[in-house]
Write a protein that holds these residues in place. Structure first.
Motif, PDB file in Angstrom:
ATOM      1  N   ARG A  98     -15.775 -24.082  -0.096  1.00  0.00           N
ATOM      2  CA  ARG A  98     -17.144 -24.348  -0.509  1.00  0.00           C
ATOM      3  C   ARG A  98     -17.941 -23.060  -0.542  1.00  0.00           C
ATOM      4  NH1 ARG A  98     -19.810 -29.695   1.982  1.00  0.00           N
ATOM      5  NH2 ARG A  98     -21.191 -29.141   0.253  1.00  0.00           N
ATOM      6  N   SER A  99     -19.042 -23.064  -1.245  1.00  0.00           N
ATOM      7  CA  SER A  99     -19.875 -21.877  -1.342  1.00  0.00           C
ATOM      8  C   SER A  99     -20.300 -21.408   0.047  1.00  0.00           C
ATOM      9  CB  SER A  99     -21.121 -22.167  -2.183  1.00  0.00           C
ATOM     10  OG  SER A  99     -21.881 -20.989  -2.376  1.00  0.00           O
ATOM     11  N   ASP A 100     -20.199 -20.113   0.286  1.00  0.00           N
ATOM     12  CA  ASP A 100     -20.477 -19.456   1.570  1.00  0.00           C
ATOM     13  C   ASP A 100     -19.394 -19.738   2.614  1.00  0.00           C
ATOM     14  OD1 ASP A 100     -22.884 -18.507   0.469  1.00  0.00           O
ATOM     15  OD2 ASP A 100     -23.978 -20.263   1.162  1.00  0.00           O
ATOM     16  N   GLY A 101     -18.307 -20.373   2.206  1.00  0.00           N
ATOM     17  CA  GLY A 101     -17.187 -20.571   3.117  1.00  0.00           C
ATOM     18  C   GLY A 101     -16.297 -19.346   3.158  1.00  0.00           C
ATOM     19  N   GLU A 102     -15.367 -19.316   4.099  1.00  0.00           N
ATOM     20  CA  GLU A 102     -14.519 -18.146   4.269  1.00  0.00           C
ATOM     21  C   GLU A 102     -13.064 -18.549   4.489  1.00  0.00           C
ATOM     22  OE1 GLU A 102     -14.526 -16.788   8.859  1.00  0.00           O
ATOM     23  OE2 GLU A 102     -16.518 -16.687   7.909  1.00  0.00           O
ATOM     24  N   THR A 103     -12.171 -17.603   4.228  1.00  0.00           N
ATOM     25  CA  THR A 103     -10.752 -17.761   4.504  1.00  0.00           C
ATOM     26  C   THR A 103     -10.183 -16.398   4.859  1.00  0.00           C
ATOM     27  OG1 THR A 103      -8.658 -18.655   3.652  1.00  0.00           O
ATOM     28  CG2 THR A 103      -9.972 -17.381   2.124  1.00  0.00           C
ATOM     29  N   GLN A 104      -8.986 -16.383   5.439  1.00  0.00           N
ATOM     30  CA  GLN A 104      -8.327 -15.143   5.827  1.00  0.00           C
ATOM     31  C   GLN A 104      -7.130 -14.890   4.902  1.00  0.00           C
ATOM     32  OE1 GLN A 104      -9.123 -12.932   8.322  1.00  0.00           O
ATOM     33  NE2 GLN A 104     -10.931 -14.086   8.927  1.00  0.00           N
ATOM     34  N   ILE A 105      -6.969 -13.631   4.509  1.00  0.00           N
ATOM     35  CA  ILE A 105      -5.811 -13.214   3.724  1.00  0.00           C
ATOM     36  C   ILE A 105      -5.046 -12.195   4.551  1.00  0.00           C
ATOM     37  CG2 ILE A 105      -4.988 -12.178   1.583  1.00  0.00           C
ATOM     38  CD1 ILE A 105      -7.619 -12.949   0.276  1.00  0.00           C
ATOM     39  N   GLU A 106      -3.904 -12.597   5.085  1.00  0.00           N
ATOM     40  CA  GLU A 106      -3.075 -11.667   5.855  1.00  0.00           C
ATOM     41  C   GLU A 106      -2.255 -10.839   4.884  1.00  0.00           C
ATOM     42  OE1 GLU A 106      -0.834 -13.214   9.051  1.00  0.00           O
ATOM     43  OE2 GLU A 106      -2.517 -14.342   9.916  1.00  0.00           O
ATOM     44  N   ALA A 107      -2.482  -9.518   4.914  1.00  0.00           N
ATOM     45  CA  ALA A 107      -1.896  -8.639   3.902  1.00  0.00           C
ATOM     46  C   ALA A 107      -0.631  -7.943   4.360  1.00  0.00           C
ATOM     47  CB  ALA A 107      -2.926  -7.592   3.473  1.00  0.00           C
ATOM     48  N   SER A 108      -0.301  -7.966   5.643  1.00  0.00           N
ATOM     49  CA  SER A 108       0.865  -7.207   6.102  1.00  0.00           C
ATOM     50  C   SER A 108       1.549  -7.918   7.260  1.00  0.00           C
ATOM     51  CB  SER A 108       0.438  -5.805   6.552  1.00  0.00           C
ATOM     52  OG  SER A 108      -0.247  -5.853   7.786  1.00  0.00           O
ATOM     53  N   PRO A 109       2.841  -7.654   7.435  1.00  0.00           N
ATOM     54  CA  PRO A 109       3.509  -8.099   8.661  1.00  0.00           C
ATOM     55  C   PRO A 109       3.087  -7.227   9.830  1.00  0.00           C
ATOM     56  CG  PRO A 109       5.031  -6.854   7.303  1.00  0.00           C
ATOM     57  CD  PRO A 109       3.772  -7.013   6.502  1.00  0.00           C
ATOM     58  N   VAL A 110       3.538  -7.568  11.025  1.00  0.00           N
ATOM     59  CA  VAL A 110       3.132  -6.831  12.226  1.00  0.00           C
ATOM     60  C   VAL A 110       3.819  -5.470  12.260  1.00  0.00           C
ATOM     61  CG1 VAL A 110       3.178  -6.821  14.744  1.00  0.00           C
ATOM     62  CG2 VAL A 110       2.691  -8.951  13.519  1.00  0.00           C
ATOM     63  N   CYS A 111       3.047  -4.439  12.572  1.00  0.00           N
ATOM     64  CA  CYS A 111       3.567  -3.083  12.758  1.00  0.00           C
ATOM     65  C   CYS A 111       3.516  -2.766  14.252  1.00  0.00           C
ATOM     66  CB  CYS A 111       2.725  -2.085  11.972  1.00  0.00           C
ATOM     67  SG  CYS A 111       3.201  -0.368  12.170  1.00  0.00           S
ATOM     68  N   GLY A 136     -17.961   7.795   5.757  1.00  0.00           N
ATOM     69  CA  GLY A 136     -18.883   8.808   5.267  1.00  0.00           C
ATOM     70  C   GLY A 136     -18.172  10.145   5.125  1.00  0.00           C
ATOM     71  N   THR A 137     -18.718  11.169   5.752  1.00  0.00           N
ATOM     72  CA  THR A 137     -18.109  12.503   5.704  1.00  0.00           C
ATOM     73  C   THR A 137     -17.184  12.767   6.880  1.00  0.00           C
ATOM     74  OG1 THR A 137     -20.028  13.441   6.858  1.00  0.00           O
ATOM     75  CG2 THR A 137     -20.093  13.416   4.442  1.00  0.00           C
ATOM     76  N   LYS A 138     -17.039  11.799   7.797  1.00  0.00           N
ATOM     77  CA  LYS A 138     -16.233  11.997   8.997  1.00  0.00           C
ATOM     78  C   LYS A 138     -14.911  11.239   8.889  1.00  0.00           C
ATOM     79  CE  LYS A 138     -20.336  12.378  11.980  1.00  0.00           C
ATOM     80  NZ  LYS A 138     -21.026  11.829  13.170  1.00  0.00           N
ATOM     81  N   SER A 139     -13.912  11.751   9.599  1.00  0.00           N
ATOM     82  CA  SER A 139     -12.613  11.081   9.694  1.00  0.00           C
ATOM     83  C   SER A 139     -12.207  11.025  11.157  1.00  0.00           C
ATOM     84  CB  SER A 139     -11.547  11.814   8.880  1.00  0.00           C
ATOM     85  OG  SER A 139     -11.846  11.764   7.495  1.00  0.00           O
ATOM     86  N   THR A 140     -11.715   9.869  11.581  1.00  0.00           N
ATOM     87  CA  THR A 140     -11.342   9.656  12.973  1.00  0.00           C
ATOM     88  C   THR A 140      -9.942   9.064  13.042  1.00  0.00           C
ATOM     89  OG1 THR A 140     -13.667   9.177  13.505  1.00  0.00           O
ATOM     90  CG2 THR A 140     -12.011   8.561  15.142  1.00  0.00           C
ATOM     91  N   ALA A 141      -9.120   9.566  13.965  1.00  0.00           N
ATOM     92  CA  ALA A 141      -7.781   9.020  14.177  1.00  0.00           C
ATOM     93  C   ALA A 141      -7.858   7.858  15.156  1.00  0.00           C
ATOM     94  CB  ALA A 141      -6.840  10.099  14.700  1.00  0.00           C
ATOM     95  N   ARG A 142      -7.220   6.739  14.799  1.00  0.00           N
ATOM     96  CA  ARG A 142      -7.185   5.562  15.657  1.00  0.00           C
ATOM     97  C   ARG A 142      -5.741   5.087  15.786  1.00  0.00           C
ATOM     98  NH1 ARG A 142     -11.581   2.349  16.130  1.00  0.00           N
ATOM     99  NH2 ARG A 142     -10.258   1.393  17.731  1.00  0.00           N
ATOM    100  N   SER A 143      -5.364   4.697  16.996  1.00  0.00           N
ATOM    101  CA  SER A 143      -4.018   4.204  17.251  1.00  0.00           C
ATOM    102  C   SER A 143      -4.069   2.719  17.601  1.00  0.00           C
ATOM    103  CB  SER A 143      -3.356   4.988  18.384  1.00  0.00           C
ATOM    104  OG  SER A 143      -3.173   6.342  18.018  1.00  0.00           O
ATOM    105  N   PHE A 144      -3.096   1.957  17.094  1.00  0.00           N
ATOM    106  CA  PHE A 144      -3.018   0.519  17.348  1.00  0.00           C
ATOM    107  C   PHE A 144      -1.572   0.144  17.649  1.00  0.00           C
ATOM    108  CE2 PHE A 144      -6.452   1.128  14.244  1.00  0.00           C
ATOM    109  CZ  PHE A 144      -7.512   0.532  14.892  1.00  0.00           C
ATOM    110  N   SER A 145      -1.400  -0.916  18.417  1.00  0.00           N
ATOM    111  CA  SER A 145      -0.077  -1.473  18.666  1.00  0.00           C
ATOM    112  C   SER A 145      -0.067  -2.938  18.250  1.00  0.00           C
ATOM    113  CB  SER A 145       0.293  -1.345  20.152  1.00  0.00           C
ATOM    114  OG  SER A 145      -0.601  -2.085  20.964  1.00  0.00           O
ATOM    115  N   GLN A 146       1.107  -3.410  17.808  1.00  0.00           N
ATOM    116  CA  GLN A 146       1.255  -4.783  17.347  1.00  0.00           C
ATOM    117  C   GLN A 146       0.136  -5.156  16.368  1.00  0.00           C
ATOM    118  OE1 GLN A 146       3.992  -6.625  18.070  1.00  0.00           O
ATOM    119  NE2 GLN A 146       4.702  -4.771  19.131  1.00  0.00           N
ATOM    120  N   CYS A 147      -0.016  -4.339  15.332  1.00  0.00           N
ATOM    121  CA  CYS A 147      -1.161  -4.492  14.434  1.00  0.00           C
ATOM    122  C   CYS A 147      -0.746  -5.032  13.072  1.00  0.00           C
ATOM    123  CB  CYS A 147      -1.887  -3.157  14.272  1.00  0.00           C
ATOM    124  SG  CYS A 147      -0.829  -1.816  13.688  1.00  0.00           S
TER     125      CYS A 147
END
Length: 234
Positions: free
Chosen positions: A97-110, A120-131
């Motif tokens: 319905r209008s203004d409703g939402e759903t999830q699209i899972e784009a990748s398997p677990v890494c 913006g003009t900055k870049s930051t390194a981020r680490s994740f597990s089971q992502c």
């Protein structure tokens, strides 16, 4: 029992994943030359998405030949028979319905990955597990035959844990992962009936969000690589 009828503000979304080997020309320049990449997004939004490894375009209701072949709507003799066997399509339909939402899972677990996040003009390194990468999609009905789709990239990571989730009935506990929401990568597009949003990754941006969502992270922490994909939302 009488058949159920859709409410007047309901919309049907067709979500399709087309999986091809990394470097396949079918998801290369030919595909993106035929898509509208210039006018479908604002300049700032397009620049942010490109810096973070995403490619976004809009196809008309009658797709060009490259997209037709990618989605299995048209055969390409150059890809038969071996390459046609390597093509994988996975799709689902969502009634929303209008203004409703759903999830699209784009990748398997890494298992492990380190990403460079551009803001913006900055870049930051981020680490994740089971992502894994996911899009929160919110659909807004504008008028007959037109809708606005709002895409918000999210990285789900860590172990599943009972967490409080806000709902229309108050706070509820659900077994979920942590969510890293990238509001600076949020983008909106307006579509008419039959038009498609195509989302994929820049394969050269190997430590980016787009690479995690659509290609894989074998370069980092020896996580398994998987095939490049394009997501089409109609």
């Amino acid at each position: 029992i009488p058949p159920m009828t859709a409410p007047p503000d309901a919309m049907q979304l067709d979500i399709v994943f087309a999986e091809r080997p990394v470097g396949d020309p079918l998801i290369g320049d030919k595909l993106w030359q035929d898509l509208d990449q210039a006018t479908s997004l604002t300049g700032d939004a397009r620049d942010q998405l490109q810096r973070n490894g995403f490619r976004v375009g809009v196809s008309a209701s009658r797709p060009h030949s490259a997209l037709q072949t990618l989605l299995g709507l048209k055969s390409d003799l150059a890809y038969q028979p071996k390459a046609e066997k390597a093509k994988f399509l996975v799709g689902r339909q969502v009634m929303i319905r209008s203004d409703g939402e759903t999830q699209i899972e784009a990748s398997p677990v890494c298992a492990e990955c380190t990403l460079t996040i551009a803001d913006g003009t900055k870049s930051t390194a981020r680490s994740f597990s089971q992502c894994r990468g996911s899009f929160k999609l919110v659909a807004h009905r504008l008028q007959d035959s037109w809708a606005k789709l709002d895409f918000l990239p999210i990285v789900l990571h860590g172990a599943d844990t009972l967490r409080p989730i806000a709902s229309s009935e108050g706070w509820q506990f659900e077994n979920t992962q942590r969510s890293e929401v990238f509001h600076n990568q949020q983008f909106q597009l307006e579509l008419g009936v039959g038009e498609m949003v195509v989302i994929s990754a820049d394969e050269k941006a190997t430590d980016s969000l787009g690479h995690l969502f659509f290609v894989g992270k074998s370069q980092l922490h020896n996580a398994p690589d998987f095939n490049s994909e394009s997501t089409a939302v109609q």
